[in-house]
Design a protein around this motif. Structure first.
Motif, PDB file in Angstrom:
ATOM      1  N   GLY A   8       0.802  -1.210   0.000  1.00  0.00           N
ATOM      2  CA  GLY A   8       0.000   0.000   0.000  1.00  0.00           C
ATOM      3  C   GLY A   8       0.836   1.261   0.000  1.00  0.00           C
ATOM      4  O   GLY A   8       0.349   2.343   0.317  1.00  0.00           O
ATOM      5  N   LYS A   9       2.096   1.126  -0.378  1.00  0.00           N
ATOM      6  CA  LYS A   9       2.999   2.277  -0.390  1.00  0.00           C
ATOM      7  C   LYS A   9       3.709   2.357  -1.741  1.00  0.00           C
ATOM      8  O   LYS A   9       3.758   1.391  -2.491  1.00  0.00           O
ATOM      9  N   HIS A  10       4.289   3.525  -1.989  1.00  0.00           N
ATOM     10  CA  HIS A  10       5.061   3.669  -3.221  1.00  0.00           C
ATOM     11  C   HIS A  10       6.387   2.940  -3.093  1.00  0.00           C
ATOM     12  O   HIS A  10       7.137   3.134  -2.130  1.00  0.00           O
ATOM     13  N   GLN A  11       6.660   2.073  -4.049  1.00  0.00           N
ATOM     14  CA  GLN A  11       7.961   1.432  -4.183  1.00  0.00           C
ATOM     15  C   GLN A  11       8.266   1.311  -5.677  1.00  0.00           C
ATOM     16  O   GLN A  11       7.353   1.194  -6.489  1.00  0.00           O
ATOM     17  N   THR A  12       9.542   1.324  -6.005  1.00  0.00           N
ATOM     18  CA  THR A  12       9.951   1.095  -7.392  1.00  0.00           C
ATOM     19  C   THR A  12      10.721  -0.212  -7.451  1.00  0.00           C
ATOM     20  O   THR A  12      11.658  -0.432  -6.680  1.00  0.00           O
ATOM     21  N   VAL A  13      10.306  -1.072  -8.371  1.00  0.00           N
ATOM     22  CA  VAL A  13      10.934  -2.382  -8.554  1.00  0.00           C
ATOM     23  C   VAL A  13      11.555  -2.422  -9.942  1.00  0.00           C
ATOM     24  O   VAL A  13      10.878  -2.157 -10.943  1.00  0.00           O
ATOM     25  N   LEU A  14      12.830  -2.734 -10.012  1.00  0.00           N
ATOM     26  CA  LEU A  14      13.490  -2.957 -11.301  1.00  0.00           C
ATOM     27  C   LEU A  14      13.442  -4.444 -11.605  1.00  0.00           C
ATOM     28  O   LEU A  14      14.067  -5.252 -10.911  1.00  0.00           O
ATOM     29  N   LEU A  15      12.674  -4.815 -12.626  1.00  0.00           N
ATOM     30  CA  LEU A  15      12.586  -6.203 -13.062  1.00  0.00           C
ATOM     31  C   LEU A  15      13.640  -6.413 -14.137  1.00  0.00           C
ATOM     32  O   LEU A  15      13.448  -6.047 -15.299  1.00  0.00           O
ATOM     33  N   HIS A  16      14.755  -6.975 -13.734  1.00  0.00           N
ATOM     34  CA  HIS A  16      15.898  -7.174 -14.632  1.00  0.00           C
ATOM     35  C   HIS A  16      15.898  -8.621 -15.084  1.00  0.00           C
ATOM     36  O   HIS A  16      16.216  -9.533 -14.315  1.00  0.00           O
ATOM     37  N   GLY A  17      15.528  -8.848 -16.338  1.00  0.00           N
ATOM     38  CA  GLY A  17      15.479 -10.207 -16.852  1.00  0.00           C
ATOM     39  C   GLY A  17      16.144 -10.312 -18.199  1.00  0.00           C
ATOM     40  O   GLY A  17      15.959  -9.438 -19.056  1.00  0.00           O
ATOM     41  N   VAL A  18      16.902 -11.358 -18.413  1.00  0.00           N
ATOM     42  CA  VAL A  18      17.560 -11.541 -19.706  1.00  0.00           C
ATOM     43  C   VAL A  18      16.493 -11.646 -20.790  1.00  0.00           C
ATOM     44  O   VAL A  18      15.316 -11.921 -20.512  1.00  0.00           O
ATOM     45  N   THR A  19      16.874 -11.409 -22.036  1.00  0.00           N
ATOM     46  CA  THR A  19      15.919 -11.504 -23.136  1.00  0.00           C
ATOM     47  C   THR A  19      15.319 -12.907 -23.185  1.00  0.00           C
ATOM     48  O   THR A  19      16.039 -13.902 -23.070  1.00  0.00           O
ATOM     49  N   GLY A  20      13.997 -12.978 -23.317  1.00  0.00           N
ATOM     50  CA  GLY A  20      13.328 -14.272 -23.377  1.00  0.00           C
ATOM     51  C   GLY A  20      13.054 -14.893 -22.029  1.00  0.00           C
ATOM     52  O   GLY A  20      12.704 -16.073 -21.954  1.00  0.00           O
ATOM     53  N   SER A  21      13.174 -14.125 -20.947  1.00  0.00           N
ATOM     54  CA  SER A  21      12.984 -14.682 -19.596  1.00  0.00           C
ATOM     55  C   SER A  21      11.539 -14.598 -19.131  1.00  0.00           C
ATOM     56  O   SER A  21      11.208 -15.127 -18.071  1.00  0.00           O
ATOM     57  N   GLY A  22      10.660 -13.946 -19.892  1.00  0.00           N
ATOM     58  CA  GLY A  22       9.243 -13.925 -19.532  1.00  0.00           C
ATOM     59  C   GLY A  22       8.830 -12.771 -18.647  1.00  0.00           C
ATOM     60  O   GLY A  22       7.983 -12.942 -17.756  1.00  0.00           O
ATOM     61  N   LYS A  23       9.381 -11.585 -18.896  1.00  0.00           N
ATOM     62  CA  LYS A  23       9.005 -10.412 -18.087  1.00  0.00           C
ATOM     63  C   LYS A  23       7.527 -10.064 -18.263  1.00  0.00           C
ATOM     64  O   LYS A  23       6.857  -9.682 -17.301  1.00  0.00           O
ATOM     65  N   THR A  24       7.015 -10.217 -19.493  1.00  0.00           N
ATOM     66  CA  THR A  24       5.628  -9.813 -19.754  1.00  0.00           C
ATOM     67  C   THR A  24       4.650 -10.606 -18.908  1.00  0.00           C
ATOM     68  O   THR A  24       3.648 -10.070 -18.427  1.00  0.00           O
ATOM     69  N   GLU A  25       4.923 -11.876 -18.688  1.00  0.00           N
ATOM     70  CA  GLU A  25       4.009 -12.683 -17.877  1.00  0.00           C
ATOM     71  C   GLU A  25       3.998 -12.210 -16.426  1.00  0.00           C
ATOM     72  O   GLU A  25       2.956 -12.256 -15.752  1.00  0.00           O
ATOM     73  N   VAL A  26       5.128 -11.728 -15.940  1.00  0.00           N
ATOM     74  CA  VAL A  26       5.163 -11.147 -14.585  1.00  0.00           C
ATOM     75  C   VAL A  26       4.307  -9.875 -14.558  1.00  0.00           C
ATOM     76  O   VAL A  26       3.554  -9.637 -13.602  1.00  0.00           O
ATOM     77  N   TYR A  27       4.399  -9.064 -15.614  1.00  0.00           N
ATOM     78  CA  TYR A  27       3.538  -7.878 -15.696  1.00  0.00           C
ATOM     79  C   TYR A  27       2.068  -8.291 -15.629  1.00  0.00           C
ATOM     80  O   TYR A  27       1.261  -7.664 -14.928  1.00  0.00           O
ATOM     81  N   MET A  28       1.714  -9.317 -16.399  1.00  0.00           N
ATOM     82  CA  MET A  28       0.318  -9.757 -16.469  1.00  0.00           C
ATOM     83  C   MET A  28      -0.210 -10.159 -15.088  1.00  0.00           C
ATOM     84  O   MET A  28      -1.331  -9.807 -14.702  1.00  0.00           O
ATOM     85  N   GLU A  29       0.598 -10.906 -14.353  1.00  0.00           N
ATOM     86  CA  GLU A  29       0.181 -11.335 -13.016  1.00  0.00           C
ATOM     87  C   GLU A  29      -0.042 -10.128 -12.104  1.00  0.00           C
ATOM     88  O   GLU A  29      -1.001 -10.091 -11.332  1.00  0.00           O
ATOM     89  N   ALA A  30       0.855  -9.149 -12.215  1.00  0.00           N
ATOM     90  CA  ALA A  30       0.725  -7.954 -11.377  1.00  0.00           C
ATOM     91  C   ALA A  30      -0.526  -7.163 -11.748  1.00  0.00           C
ATOM     92  O   ALA A  30      -1.263  -6.679 -10.868  1.00  0.00           O
ATOM     93  N   ILE A  31      -0.790  -7.027 -13.044  1.00  0.00           N
ATOM     94  CA  ILE A  31      -1.977  -6.291 -13.494  1.00  0.00           C
ATOM     95  C   ILE A  31      -3.240  -7.002 -13.028  1.00  0.00           C
ATOM     96  O   ILE A  31      -4.210  -6.372 -12.590  1.00  0.00           O
ATOM     97  N   GLU A  32      -3.242  -8.324 -13.123  1.00  0.00           N
ATOM     98  CA  GLU A  32      -4.400  -9.103 -12.690  1.00  0.00           C
ATOM     99  C   GLU A  32      -4.702  -8.850 -11.215  1.00  0.00           C
ATOM    100  O   GLU A  32      -5.863  -8.702 -10.809  1.00  0.00           O
TER     101      GLU A  32
END
Length: 760
Positions: free
Chosen positions: A242-266
């Motif tokens: 419930g607070k402001h935080q910044t997370v750097l999602l550092h993933g090699v190419t092809g590691s599936g960052k978009t799916e992590v975004y999807m879970e967070a949006i859901e």
């Protein structure tokens, strides 16, 4: 908990409720053109309670009292002070165009980027909204008085029941024509429902390209890998805090960052809140859109090809809270969603997130401040993070979520460096080295696909006479023209000056004019000659001018119709094609030796990103990097997929010389048609900056004025200065005082660029 915003009114009491005998109400109004304001205008009695911050107003300006449009930034009650204020003439909006937090963001941008408030408003509020673009039409909607009578629904006649089902399924108003088609009926049942109070109608802005109202077909969510689960847990903790935080999602190419975004949006949508996803414009392919739209209902996609009417409609949808996810390039950060819960920046290192016109904001920094104001998490994602973001991870300011492996544990592609220095001159060697040629042949034999990157468009980058040495240059810019073989044109890629390429030297009439350097057109010709039976396509800004051309080429490549795709950096990022077995970087040194402290970083990012397009399927991939600088640490680190090694070496270099992120930086560009007048004013700028710095006892370092690498651009001579400081507040204070005290002659302009990306 959301952060508390300071009240715009004294003691939280709306000013229109104060004692009118002692006070009267004023709106503080700013303009997008000089004079910028703010100016006080009296709110007439008939508009009291209607004028609110974030609304546009019509006010008289100047001695002529011409009516102009301004933006209200505050409503205040002031005591009579003896002067006579002009009245606000009219309101242009029924409701504020932005929330109090978005208004606070506009204020911050004006201060940070040293830009008048009115000009920030013009950038934040789309032109289609400001001009009310679009056509109002009558739409049909469910009557609010009948929302509790749904148990009576089944008693309706069949045709009327079909109409109600169509409206309920749409979950939004429909035009009469659309409703008739969906219910497969005439206007009779619709009119009867209206007479009986089941439905209502109203006038509203409507565009044909509305988000789909059909229920989304559930898709099978992929199981998160162990790395993805660990990364999502970091993001989830930030969401739950419930607070402001910044997370750097550092993933090699092809590691599936978009799916992590999807879970967070859901998860955010589950809270009843909305998300904003920023992506580089080039990543807004149909594949990317479809992936979000398959997963979530009510996704608003904004991009540069929308008409003003469509932008206006999307803005209104977001303002009404009718969308769950807004996805788009940098301007999407201003989407006026009322209950924002998460901001995501994919490919956060991308330079396209920086706007090069007023206000020269960087979407990453604006997103950071908006997330702070909204008290929500910000997720930054990249395989090659900007060193500004990475340094904040090192300092503990940002949280770090890592995706160190590709999904399904697929191996990273092998990278081989080809030393071009070993190729002797005069042997008729082409652009493609023998090693790369053999690799392409093998890839075609293996029924795989190849991507070739050359970040220079055109045929030849220099046109020179070998007799007198003259280089054909742009008359408007201090730059050589690029030869384009199609049409036999010579083009300036900065101002678009175009002329027919001469057959003889304009200076000495020598007929053997030569072409030097290599662009994507020349590369395409060589590749077609080497592989005449292969299906080949070129992607650069010359071939992708027609609407839909980008999508058509990528669809052909995805379907396997194309075997070789070559082009500029637009093919380097965001593309996911499992059959790409080979990537060739034709000239890795294109930007490596630019006079720019970020040259090494950009070279590393480009090589690493395009290398990541290989081996994303079941078969391993390989990358061949052709270079004249094989020992350069950026190229070596990219060949090893070793971001941390590169970042450590580059950050040490930056710290030694006081470059960002170890100091804040601004660039001041002075330009004018007279070189002498421009230089004289640039000298005046330097003296003024040094004087303010000394008098105010600020800790800023001022370099220049000096000629930039491009000393003339679009018929304007240019000089630039740099201001840096380890104290950001000192830098902003210096620039603000300088801007307030300095007026340029009519023939001279100066530009302040805070956190510049372009150094040329």
């Amino acid at each position: 908990m959301e952060s508390q915003q300071p009240s715009l009114f004294p003691e939280d009491q709306p000013p229109w409720e104060l004692d009118a005998a002692e006070h009267f109400l004023v709106g503080k109004i700013v303009f997008a053109e000089p004079p910028f304001g703010p100016f006080d205008y009296r709110i007439p009695d008939d508009l009291v309670g209607s004028v609110r911050p974030g609304m546009r107003v019509r006010v008289p300006l100047g001695k002529s009292n011409r009516g102009v449009t301004g933006y209200c930034i505050a409503v205040e009650s002031i005591r009579w002070r003896g002067d006579r204020l002009k009245d606000i003439l009219s309101l242009l909006d029924a409701d504020p165009l932005c929330s109090s937090k978005l208004l606070e963001l506009i204020r911050w941008m004006a201060q940070y980027y040293v830009v008048p408030l009115g000009q920030v408003f013009e950038s934040v509020i789309p032109a289609g909204v400001r001009t009310s673009a679009g056509v109002k039409t009558r739409v049909v909607l469910l009557a609010s008085s009948k929302t509790d009578d749904m148990q009576q629904l089944e008693r309706l006649p069949p045709k009327q029941l079909e109409v109600m089902k169509a409206l309920l399924a749409a979950k939004q108003p429909l035009t009469l024509e659309h409703l008739r088609k969906r219910a497969n009926c005439s206007t009779g049942p619709i009119q009867q429902l209206r007479r009986n109070g089941w439905i209502d109608s109203r006038e509203e802005y409507y565009v044909e390209d509305r988000p789909s109202t059909e229920p989304i077909t559930p898709v099978t969510k992929p199981m998160l890998s162990e790395d993805q689960r660990s990364a999502f847990e970091v993001v989830e903790e930030a969401l739950d805090s419930g607070k402001h935080q910044t997370v750097l999602l550092h993933g090699v190419t092809g590691s599936g960052k978009t799916e992590v975004y999807m879970e967070a949006i859901e998860k955010v949508i589950g809270f009843g809140r909305q998300a904003i996803v920023l992506v580089p414009e080039i990543s807004l392919t149909p594949q990317t859109r479809a992936r979000f739209q398959e997963r979530f209902a009510h996704v608003s996609v904004v991009h540069s090809h929308l008409t003003d009417a469509e932008r206006h409609y999307q803005w209104r949808l977001a303002l009404a809270g009718a969308v769950s996810v807004v996805i788009g390039p940098r301007s999407a950060i201003f989407a006026p969603v009322p209950n924002l819960g998460l901001i995501i920046l994919d490919e956060e290192h991308e330079s396209s997130f920086k706007q090069e016109t007023i206000p020269r904001y960087h979407a990453r920094d604006v997103a950071l401040h908006r997330a702070f104001l909204e008290n929500i998490p910000l997720v930054l994602g990249s395989a090659t993070p900007s060193l500004e973001s990475w340094n904040r991870v090192r300092c503990g300011t940002y949280r770090h979520a890592s995706l160190p492996r590709r999904i399904y544990n697929r191996p990273m592609p092998s990278v081989r460096i080809i030393d071009l220095r070993s190729r002797r001159q005069g042997e008729g060697v082409g652009i493609i080295s023998p090693q790369l040629r053999d690799a392409i042949e093998q890839t075609i034999h293996d029924q795989g696909q190849t991507i070739l990157l050359l970040n220079r468009r055109g045929f030849a980058t220099t046109i020179q006479c070998p007799a007198c040495g003259r280089v054909l240059a742009c008359p408007n810019c201090d730059l050589p023209l690029t030869h384009h073989r199609d049409g036999g044109k010579s083009v300036c890629h900065y101002c678009d000056f175009t002329m027919m390429t001469p057959s003889m030297c304009p200076s000495c009439n020598y007929e053997g004019i030569h072409f030097y350097g290599t662009g994507t057109q020349k590369l395409e010709i060589e590749v077609r000659n080497l592989f005449p039976n292969a299906e080949i396509a070129r992607m650069d800004s010359d071939t992708m001018k027609r609407p839909g051309s980008h999508e058509r080429v990528l669809d052909s490549f995805r379907s396997g119709k194309l075997q070789i795709l070559l082009g500029t950096q637009m093919i380097a990022k965001g593309l996911d094609f499992p059959n790409v077995l080979l990537v060739g970087v034709v000239h890795a040194d294109t930007a490596l030796h630019f006079p720019d402290f970020r040259a090494a970083e950009r070279t590393f990012q480009l090589i690493a990103q395009v290398a990541g397009r290989a081996g994303r399927g079941d078969r391993a991939g390989q990358v061949l990097v052709q270079t004249f600088s094989p020992e350069h640490f950026a190229i070596l680190a990219a060949s090893r997929h070793d971001f941390e090694q590169f970042a450590s070496a580059e950050l040490n270099h930056r710290q030694q010389y006081g470059y960002p992120p170890f100091a804040s930086l601004a660039r001041i560009i002075v330009r004018g048609e007279s070189q002498k007048a421009t230089e004289d004013f640039a000298e005046l700028v330097g003296r003024s900056l040094n004087r303010i710095n000394e008098v105010a006892q600020l800790h800023c370092r001022i370099l220049g004025p000096a000629l930039p690498p491009i000393a003339k651009l679009r018929n304007k001579y240019r000089f630039h200065l740099f201001v840096s400081s380890t104290a950001l507040a000192d830098l902003i204070h210096l620039l603000t005082r300088f801007a307030g005290e300095t007026t340029a002659p009519s023939e001279i302009q100066f530009v302040i660029d805070v956190d510049p990306v372009d150094m040329l």
